[in-house]
Design a protein around this motif. Structure first.
Motif, PDB file in Angstrom:
ATOM      1  N   ILE A  85      68.860  24.579  49.537  1.00 55.99           N
ATOM      2  CA  ILE A  85      69.593  25.934  49.850  1.00 55.99           C
ATOM      3  C   ILE A  85      70.043  25.993  51.153  1.00 55.99           C
ATOM      4  N   SER A  88      73.269  23.984  52.003  1.00 61.31           N
ATOM      5  CA  SER A  88      74.601  24.442  51.307  1.00 61.31           C
ATOM      6  C   SER A  88      75.236  25.256  52.198  1.00 61.31           C
ATOM      7  N   TRP A  90      77.732  27.167  51.667  1.00 60.57           N
ATOM      8  CA  TRP A  90      78.205  28.571  50.918  1.00 60.57           C
ATOM      9  C   TRP A  90      77.060  29.378  50.868  1.00 60.57           C
ATOM     10  N   LYS A  91      75.781  28.959  50.559  1.00 62.94           N
ATOM     11  CA  LYS A  91      74.592  29.674  50.597  1.00 62.94           C
ATOM     12  C   LYS A  91      74.233  30.248  52.012  1.00 62.94           C
ATOM     13  N   ALA A  94      76.418  32.795  52.909  1.00 61.30           N
ATOM     14  CA  ALA A  94      76.253  34.172  52.264  1.00 61.30           C
ATOM     15  C   ALA A  94      75.245  34.762  52.790  1.00 61.30           C
ATOM     16  N   TRP A 385      68.534  31.725  43.890  1.00 59.12           N
ATOM     17  CA  TRP A 385      69.061  30.277  43.827  1.00 59.12           C
ATOM     18  C   TRP A 385      68.102  29.337  43.798  1.00 59.12           C
ATOM     19  N   THR A 430      74.941  33.124  37.149  1.00 56.48           N
ATOM     20  CA  THR A 430      76.177  32.437  38.002  1.00 56.48           C
ATOM     21  C   THR A 430      77.256  32.557  37.170  1.00 56.48           C
ATOM     22  N   ASP A 484      73.452  36.870  41.706  1.00 57.43           N
ATOM     23  CA  ASP A 484      73.465  37.232  43.415  1.00 57.43           C
ATOM     24  C   ASP A 484      74.250  38.642  43.535  1.00 57.43           C
TER      25      ASP A 484
END
Length: 553
Positions: A85, A88, A90-91, A94, A385, A430, A484
């Motif tokens: 996680i 990433s 993107w995560k 976020a 996730w 997702t 999410d």
């Protein structure tokens, strides 16, 4: 005593589910890839805790992947599901975006501009919630939420976070339940982002369409052209938005939502002279920071992705979004930081203008308080996730796809694709993962099953299949307890994730059923896409009348 019994029962059930998981780890059944999702759902229902359910589901997935080895399961959970996680972008973005936005909203609320904006839009306090004035205020409040949802079209996560946090106090004041607020924010979030031709979704959507055509040896296709042609066939997104409008204007609240709405109307608003720490300022002190957040994302994306800033046109703007795809996470964080700086200035100006002095917190303290309030719910995202990583490694989506392949007649391909996409997105939580797995497969299956057909007919089914994939992906994004977006919508609106799922599920099922039977089935039979669109809209518009008639009968 009842609470302790409930916890004890949940603990025993969790131990039993873990024992079953160790048994399944020695089996060769392919359906066991669904087991982590089943475990998570059972525990969420029993414990009413999304965090507990998601963590246990992730742990069961680790046991299956480690083939029953306890040591291997711990290593799998830590190094294959948790640690990636933080690798990433993107995560990480976020999480950072969510935390910063928590502080941003705290500043906007404390500065008083939000109170001024809400009073300008919704008027004074509503006391008689059962009368015509109360009904009008509730509709005005809900249409404000819907309008904000259409305005923040560029990203579903930004949409639900911003709307839920900014408008939940206004919802309380107008007698609108927070469950309804979460539903409207969630519905406009993913649906609008999926339909928008300029959004944080579009680059991924286009790449999946290209991937599908690449599998059948057609590299030179216009992905944007197919995306635009698929818009009328993206029935679930359209019908979800139409149903949201119907439920606002006709006060249509089926199932648990009706109970939540009635409860919200019975709770009297806090008297104006009893409201704690409310300093109404000029509404511009809320509009300016919100506008900076809303506009900075597309502006930054255009600046990064465009080779030249002038001349400006929509085609160039869309192309810039595609080129800036890799920078979207950083853009979201940068936009939220910029908006937070503007909110700090607005908050500081409000303190000086109204003479609050030392009676209120400083801007950094207020910002950190907002971050702290949203920090614990971020753990739910991390757990979701972790479960998603296990589901992905177990091949759940691929197994579901293989169950469908070759088992449907051609005319049911759009309907079957939508149902399969809904099943994948609901069980995995997702929408992007569903698109990534199903879009290439759907296009290649349609090509293989329409071999020998005229190109026009095959092309029509391909367009229908693209719309069905998008629709199925957003269905799960709206109602899966593992999504999410669902989790963030509930957190931002101040609702338990499970309550949001329960109250939103009837709306998702209604919109999905109409999309299936009024949209995708007729579309597969060769009827025009707009005919199904009109038929579905008419059914949704008439539904409240038939619903009340059946209940009164």
């Amino acid at each position: 005593m009842d609470a302790s019994k409930g916890k004890y029962r949940t603990f025993l059930v969790s131990l039993f589910l873990l024992g079953v998981t160790f048994y399944l780890a020695s089996c060769e059944s392919e359906w066991r890839s669904l087991w982590p999702s089943v475990v998570a759902l059972i525990v969420v229902l029993l414990s009413r805790s999304a965090l507990c359910g998601l963590l246990l589901g992730a742990s069961c997935g680790a046991v299956l992947l480690a083939e029953g080895s306890l040591t291997g399961a711990v290593e799998q959970l830590l190094w294959q599901q948790f640690w990636p996680i933080f690798g990433s972008s993107w995560k990480l973005s976020a999480m950072l975006f969510t935390l910063i936005l928590g502080g941003f909203v705290a500043l906007v609320e404390a500065g008083g501009g939000l109170q001024g904006l809400v009073r300008r839009l919704l008027g004074s306090h509503v006391v008689d919630r059962g009368g015509a004035a109360g009904s009008a205020a509730r509709k005005r409040m809900q249409m404000t939420v819907f309008g904000f949802g259409l305005l923040v079209f560029f990203d579903g996560l930004a949409n639900v976070m911003l709307i839920g946090r900014l408008l939940r106090s206004a919802a309380d004041r107008c007698g609108v339940s927070r469950e309804k607020l979460a539903y409207l924010a969630d519905t406009t979030g993913s649906a609008v982002a999926c339909l928008a031709f300029i959004s944080t979704w579009i680059a991924f959507q286009l790449s999946m369409i290209r991937e599908g055509f690449a599998l059948v040896g057609q590299e030179d296709v216009s992905a944007y052209g197919y995306f635009f042609r698929s818009l009328p066939t993206n029935y679930y997104c359209w019908f979800a938005l139409i149903l949201a409008l119907v439920c606002v204007w006709k006060e249509f609240n089926p199932g648990p939502m009706g109970t939540a709405e009635r409860a919200a109307r019975r709770v009297l608003p806090v008297a104006q002279d009893q409201e704690p720490e409310v300093h109404a300022s000029h509404w511009g002190l809320a509009i300016i920071p919100i506008a900076v957040l809303t506009l900075s994302i597309p502006v930054l994306t255009y600046l990064i992705g465009s080779e030249s800033l002038w001349p400006f046109n929509l085609s160039k703007f869309a192309e810039a979004y595609g080129k800036a795809e890799a920078y979207v996470p950083q853009i979201l964080v940068g936009a939220s930081m910029l908006a937070s700086l503007v909110a700090v200035l607005a908050y500081t100006w409000a303190r000086g203008a109204h003479g609050y002095g030392g009676r209120v917190d400083s801007a950094p303290t207020t910002f950190l308080r907002g971050v702290r309030e949203i920090s614990l719910p971020v753990l739910i995202l991390v757990a979701a996730w972790m479960l998603g990583a296990a589901i992905s490694q177990l091949g759940t989506a691929t197994w579901l796809c293989e169950c469908l392949q070759g088992r449907l007649p051609v005319y049911l391909l759009p309907a079957g694709t939508f149902v399969l996409g809904a099943a994948i997105s609901f069980s995995t939580g997702t929408s992007w993962g569903t698109m990534g797995v199903l879009m290439p497969l759907a296009i290649s299956v349609i090509f293989s099953l329409t071999d020998g057909m005229m190109d026009v007919e095959r092309d029509r089914l391909v367009v229908a299949g693209i719309g069905a994939v998008f629709s199925g992906a957003v269905f799960g994004d709206h109602c899966s307890p593992f999504s999410d977006t669902t989790i963030v919508a509930s957190i931002a609106s101040g609702v338990e994730p499970l309550e949001h799922v329960w109250t939103q599920l009837p709306f998702a099922v209604i919109a999905g059923s109409v999309a299936l039977f009024a949209g995708f089935v007729p579309l597969g039979l060769g009827l025009p896409a707009l005919l199904g669109w009109g038929l579905g809209a008419a059914v949704l518009g008439c539904l409240p009348r038939f619903w009340r008639s059946s209940q009164s009968g």
